[in-house]
Design a protein around this motif. Sequence first.
Motif, PDB file in Angstrom:
ATOM      1  N   TYR A 142       0.843  -1.198   0.000  1.00  0.00           N
ATOM      2  CA  TYR A 142       0.000   0.000   0.000  1.00  0.00           C
ATOM      3  C   TYR A 142       0.879   1.248   0.000  1.00  0.00           C
ATOM      4  CZ  TYR A 142      -4.097  -2.785   1.585  1.00  0.00           C
ATOM      5  OH  TYR A 142      -5.123  -3.684   1.704  1.00  0.00           O
ATOM      6  N   LEU A 143       0.356   2.309  -0.598  1.00  0.00           N
ATOM      7  CA  LEU A 143       0.959   3.644  -0.490  1.00  0.00           C
ATOM      8  C   LEU A 143      -0.013   4.442   0.385  1.00  0.00           C
ATOM      9  CD1 LEU A 143       1.800   4.147  -4.286  1.00  0.00           C
ATOM     10  CD2 LEU A 143       3.272   3.155  -2.514  1.00  0.00           C
ATOM     11  N   ILE A 144       0.468   4.925   1.509  1.00  0.00           N
ATOM     12  CA  ILE A 144      -0.442   5.569   2.466  1.00  0.00           C
ATOM     13  C   ILE A 144      -0.142   7.054   2.601  1.00  0.00           C
ATOM     14  CG2 ILE A 144      -1.078   5.685   4.930  1.00  0.00           C
ATOM     15  CD1 ILE A 144      -1.037   2.726   5.055  1.00  0.00           C
ATOM     16  N   THR A 145      -1.203   7.829   2.698  1.00  0.00           N
ATOM     17  CA  THR A 145      -1.054   9.256   2.986  1.00  0.00           C
ATOM     18  C   THR A 145      -1.891   9.587   4.230  1.00  0.00           C
ATOM     19  OG1 THR A 145      -1.442  11.484   2.119  1.00  0.00           O
ATOM     20  CG2 THR A 145      -2.904   9.788   1.299  1.00  0.00           C
ATOM     21  N   LEU A 146      -1.445  10.566   4.996  1.00  0.00           N
ATOM     22  CA  LEU A 146      -2.274  11.040   6.115  1.00  0.00           C
ATOM     23  C   LEU A 146      -3.205  12.114   5.565  1.00  0.00           C
ATOM     24  CD1 LEU A 146      -0.107  11.486   9.348  1.00  0.00           C
ATOM     25  CD2 LEU A 146      -1.288   9.473   8.523  1.00  0.00           C
ATOM     26  N   GLY A 147      -4.493  11.982   5.856  1.00  0.00           N
ATOM     27  CA  GLY A 147      -5.462  12.990   5.405  1.00  0.00           C
ATOM     28  C   GLY A 147      -5.959  13.776   6.601  1.00  0.00           C
ATOM     29  N   ILE A 160      -8.303  14.998  -0.773  1.00  0.00           N
ATOM     30  CA  ILE A 160      -8.304  13.560  -1.034  1.00  0.00           C
ATOM     31  C   ILE A 160      -9.725  13.064  -0.795  1.00  0.00           C
ATOM     32  CG2 ILE A 160      -7.435  11.326  -0.255  1.00  0.00           C
ATOM     33  CD1 ILE A 160      -5.009  12.896   0.965  1.00  0.00           C
ATOM     34  N   GLN A 161     -10.304  12.443  -1.830  1.00  0.00           N
ATOM     35  CA  GLN A 161     -11.627  11.824  -1.634  1.00  0.00           C
ATOM     36  C   GLN A 161     -11.406  10.348  -1.314  1.00  0.00           C
ATOM     37  OE1 GLN A 161     -14.148  11.585  -5.102  1.00  0.00           O
ATOM     38  NE2 GLN A 161     -16.016  11.582  -3.877  1.00  0.00           N
ATOM     39  N   PHE A 162     -12.094   9.865  -0.295  1.00  0.00           N
ATOM     40  CA  PHE A 162     -11.887   8.467   0.089  1.00  0.00           C
ATOM     41  C   PHE A 162     -13.199   7.690   0.046  1.00  0.00           C
ATOM     42  CE2 PHE A 162     -12.803  10.914   3.887  1.00  0.00           C
ATOM     43  CZ  PHE A 162     -13.636  10.099   4.645  1.00  0.00           C
ATOM     44  N   ILE A 163     -13.064   6.377  -0.047  1.00  0.00           N
ATOM     45  CA  ILE A 163     -14.232   5.495  -0.062  1.00  0.00           C
ATOM     46  C   ILE A 163     -14.452   5.052   1.373  1.00  0.00           C
ATOM     47  CG2 ILE A 163     -15.129   3.294  -0.924  1.00  0.00           C
ATOM     48  CD1 ILE A 163     -13.032   3.759  -3.303  1.00  0.00           C
ATOM     49  N   GLN A 164     -15.597   5.419   1.940  1.00  0.00           N
ATOM     50  CA  GLN A 164     -15.861   5.077   3.347  1.00  0.00           C
ATOM     51  C   GLN A 164     -16.145   3.581   3.463  1.00  0.00           C
ATOM     52  OE1 GLN A 164     -18.748   8.197   3.870  1.00  0.00           O
ATOM     53  NE2 GLN A 164     -17.513   9.186   5.416  1.00  0.00           N
ATOM     54  N   GLU A 165     -15.353   2.928   4.308  1.00  0.00           N
ATOM     55  CA  GLU A 165     -15.509   1.486   4.487  1.00  0.00           C
ATOM     56  C   GLU A 165     -15.787   1.192   5.955  1.00  0.00           C
ATOM     57  OE1 GLU A 165     -11.903  -0.215   2.949  1.00  0.00           O
ATOM     58  OE2 GLU A 165     -12.018   1.014   1.153  1.00  0.00           O
ATOM     59  N   LYS A 166     -16.021  -0.080   6.229  1.00  0.00           N
ATOM     60  CA  LYS A 166     -16.282  -0.483   7.626  1.00  0.00           C
ATOM     61  C   LYS A 166     -15.052  -0.260   8.493  1.00  0.00           C
ATOM     62  CE  LYS A 166     -19.991  -3.793   6.816  1.00  0.00           C
ATOM     63  NZ  LYS A 166     -19.895  -4.393   5.489  1.00  0.00           N
ATOM     64  N   ASN A 167     -13.871  -0.428   7.882  1.00  0.00           N
ATOM     65  CA  ASN A 167     -12.636  -0.240   8.646  1.00  0.00           C
ATOM     66  C   ASN A 167     -12.467   1.235   8.982  1.00  0.00           C
ATOM     67  OD1 ASN A 167      -9.966   0.271   9.401  1.00  0.00           O
ATOM     68  ND2 ASN A 167      -9.205  -1.475   8.244  1.00  0.00           N
ATOM     69  N   GLU A 168     -12.487   1.533  10.248  1.00  0.00           N
ATOM     70  CA  GLU A 168     -12.448   2.930  10.693  1.00  0.00           C
ATOM     71  C   GLU A 168     -11.065   3.556  10.505  1.00  0.00           C
ATOM     72  OE1 GLU A 168     -15.150   4.769  12.523  1.00  0.00           O
ATOM     73  OE2 GLU A 168     -16.165   3.285  11.296  1.00  0.00           O
ATOM     74  N   GLU A 190     -19.123  19.566   2.502  1.00  0.00           N
ATOM     75  CA  GLU A 190     -20.487  19.085   2.767  1.00  0.00           C
ATOM     76  C   GLU A 190     -20.615  17.582   2.550  1.00  0.00           C
ATOM     77  OE1 GLU A 190     -22.978  21.645   0.366  1.00  0.00           O
ATOM     78  OE2 GLU A 190     -22.299  23.388   1.528  1.00  0.00           O
ATOM     79  N   SER A 191     -19.911  17.064   1.553  1.00  0.00           N
ATOM     80  CA  SER A 191     -20.062  15.638   1.225  1.00  0.00           C
ATOM     81  C   SER A 191     -19.496  14.735   2.318  1.00  0.00           C
ATOM     82  CB  SER A 191     -19.380  15.330  -0.099  1.00  0.00           C
ATOM     83  OG  SER A 191     -17.973  15.334   0.086  1.00  0.00           O
ATOM     84  N   GLY A 192     -18.511  15.242   3.084  1.00  0.00           N
ATOM     85  CA  GLY A 192     -18.000  14.476   4.220  1.00  0.00           C
ATOM     86  C   GLY A 192     -17.027  13.365   3.859  1.00  0.00           C
ATOM     87  N   ASP A 193     -16.723  13.187   2.567  1.00  0.00           N
ATOM     88  CA  ASP A 193     -15.766  12.126   2.221  1.00  0.00           C
ATOM     89  C   ASP A 193     -14.484  12.699   1.605  1.00  0.00           C
ATOM     90  OD1 ASP A 193     -16.904  12.869  -0.165  1.00  0.00           O
ATOM     91  OD2 ASP A 193     -17.395  10.844  -0.852  1.00  0.00           O
ATOM     92  N   PHE A 194     -14.143  13.931   2.045  1.00  0.00           N
ATOM     93  CA  PHE A 194     -12.904  14.557   1.585  1.00  0.00           C
ATOM     94  C   PHE A 194     -12.022  14.941   2.765  1.00  0.00           C
ATOM     95  CE2 PHE A 194     -15.351  14.960  -2.249  1.00  0.00           C
ATOM     96  CZ  PHE A 194     -14.425  14.992  -3.278  1.00  0.00           C
ATOM     97  N   LEU A 195     -10.721  14.833   2.575  1.00  0.00           N
ATOM     98  CA  LEU A 195      -9.732  15.226   3.581  1.00  0.00           C
ATOM     99  C   LEU A 195      -8.708  16.144   2.916  1.00  0.00           C
ATOM    100  CD1 LEU A 195      -9.192  11.602   4.898  1.00  0.00           C
ATOM    101  CD2 LEU A 195     -10.285  13.406   6.227  1.00  0.00           C
ATOM    102  N   TRP A 196      -8.006  16.938   3.711  1.00  0.00           N
ATOM    103  CA  TRP A 196      -6.909  17.733   3.166  1.00  0.00           C
ATOM    104  C   TRP A 196      -5.692  16.839   2.953  1.00  0.00           C
ATOM    105  CZ3 TRP A 196      -7.452  22.139   7.310  1.00  0.00           C
ATOM    106  CH2 TRP A 196      -8.422  23.050   6.874  1.00  0.00           C
ATOM    107  N   ILE A 263      -5.199   7.571   5.871  1.00  0.00           N
ATOM    108  CA  ILE A 263      -5.546   7.483   7.286  1.00  0.00           C
ATOM    109  C   ILE A 263      -6.047   8.863   7.709  1.00  0.00           C
ATOM    110  CG2 ILE A 263      -4.645   7.170   9.624  1.00  0.00           C
ATOM    111  CD1 ILE A 263      -2.613   5.205   8.508  1.00  0.00           C
ATOM    112  N   PRO A 264      -7.347   8.998   8.027  1.00  0.00           N
ATOM    113  CA  PRO A 264      -7.851  10.310   8.463  1.00  0.00           C
ATOM    114  C   PRO A 264      -7.239  10.656   9.823  1.00  0.00           C
ATOM    115  CG  PRO A 264      -9.653   8.793   7.917  1.00  0.00           C
ATOM    116  CD  PRO A 264      -8.402   7.982   8.018  1.00  0.00           C
ATOM    117  N   ALA A 265      -6.839  11.917   9.980  1.00  0.00           N
ATOM    118  CA  ALA A 265      -6.157  12.313  11.213  1.00  0.00           C
ATOM    119  C   ALA A 265      -6.520  13.746  11.567  1.00  0.00           C
ATOM    120  CB  ALA A 265      -4.655  12.179  11.037  1.00  0.00           C
TER     121      ALA A 265
END
Length: 360
Positions: A142-147, A160-168, A190-196, A263-265
């Motif tokens: 995996y290539l991971i970024t902190l959002g 960064i738009q992410f796909i919301q999954e069960k894994n928190e 507003e959409s809630g699925d974006f991070l910086w 990883i949302p942070a």
Amino acid sequence: MEKNNNYCVIMAGGIGSRFWPMSTQKFPKQFHDILGTGRTMIQQTFDRISQLIPAENIYVITNQEYVELSQQQLPEIPANNIVGEPAMKNTSACNLYMAKKIENTNPNANIIVMPADHLIMKEKIFLEKIGLALDIVSKNDYLITLGITPTRPDTGYGYIQFIQEKNENYSKVKTFTEKPDLEIAKSFIESGDFLWNAGIFIWSVKSILKAFKRYLPEMTNQFNTCEYNSESEKESMDVIYPTVSKISIDNGILEKANNVYVIPANLGWSDLGTWTSVYTNADKNDDNNAVNSKNVLTYNSKGNVIRIKNQNKVAVIDGLKNYIIVDTEKALLICPRENDQLIKDYVLDLKNLKKGERFM
């Protein structure tokens, strides 16, 4: 997971022209104590990550011009770990260079890549998230970024738009968007699925080199011609760099790869990209002025960021509201805070003055 397989690369090559006149070409912002904490930006970045990574596994990639400055400010890091690029080629080249160099030392390495000049208030959360990321990349390709959890529709950041999954803990990345306009930024929030996008990345050497081979094969071939950690490395780089294309790691790899995760942070993060962001994060007095000198008298003045380099100099400021006032040995800047994005233009205009170079 062995501790010594973990490495960090601090990217410290920028000029920080939006921080003129404090940040100059000879002494850019990452080498300044911008918030008055007693440690410069790059030193704070080192202090933060050295809680997790041993100093001998921490590298700095910067401009050749700033190698000595980096060594002076970070004596804890082995001198050979502070690397100067012969030219500014954006972030793909420096990431490939450092991945190859570290691979040569340890092919099982995991690498954290982070900018030298960001503010992170919540260090404990940061270290937890980095620890989680290192664990994930040591087991997965995996290539991971902190959002960063966005607090406002800011047009100065990438998203960064992410796909919301069960894994928190982490999510698959759907899209990267460079600095959007205000309407789009509002819809993102507003959409809630974006991070910086904070520009903090974690990957294994194996995964990132595999991605380079796939998405930037030409650049990979260019960097394969070097014998890393040898006497000839610097000479090779002087030959390779002029031929390499200028492309960011986001455009070159992360937007194309399908194994990017975020990883949302919530880190209390700022890229301290402008004087306004410094004002927001600095300590302020009763009049809401952010002042770094004892010898400043203000009257009927509120909301100013005031930086006087010469601590023996007295400054009297009357009637200014929401201004940036920066006085250095060579230059004086007085401009409304709302114009802080124009500072880059002032610098360009100064360069065009016959003797303007002296003030950069």
